[in-house]
Motif scaffolding. Structure first.
Motif: not given
Length: 135
Positions: A59-64, A86-90
């Motif tokens: 919940s606090f992350a900008d991306c993963v 809606g968080k970018p994921v690699l």
């Protein structure tokens, strides 16, 4: 940023996980929870506690960033939940360990998902840099 991995791959995956962690921190990003250090320090964490920490960190992350060479239900959950939020994921994985278990990521169609394989851990910083530049 949330860095997630399967605990079932430890200790075999530890050198790769350490490389990813170092690269994330070296790039100036902050981890919402240092799950690698925490996992190494306490191996007796109950699944409910792990789930609570993961969802809170997400919940606090900008991306993963997910190391997906060893798959688990929690990786699938974090991946789909991050995209849902809606968080970018690699999603990175060792090309030698690519099999039916981690192929699921290839069928997910989302502009938020970047999936990359590596053959050597030396490739990881470049992959992360590409992801950070795009996001």
């Amino acid at each position: 940023m949330l860095f997630e991995f399967s605990r079932s791959g430890l200790p075999e995956a530890l050198p790769i996980l350490e490389t990813i962690r170092r690269s994330i921190l070296k790039s100036g990003n902050k981890l919402t929870n240092d799950l690698l250090r925490e996992t190494m320090a306490t191996s007796n964490t109950l699944p409910k506690e792990v789930f609570s920490k993961l969802t809170g960190s997400l919940s606090f992350a900008d991306c993963v960033v997910i190391e997906g060479s060893f798959v688990s239900l929690s990786l699938g959950f974090i991946l789909t939940e991050a995209i849902h939020l809606g968080k970018p994921v690699l999603f990175v994985y060792d090309s030698a360990r690519y099999d039916y278990k981690n192929r699921f990521v290839q069928v997910i169609e989302s502009d938020l998902l970047m999936s990359k394989s590596y053959e050597r851990k030396e490739e990881i910083p470049k992959i992360l840099e590409e992801f950070f530049t795009k996001n």
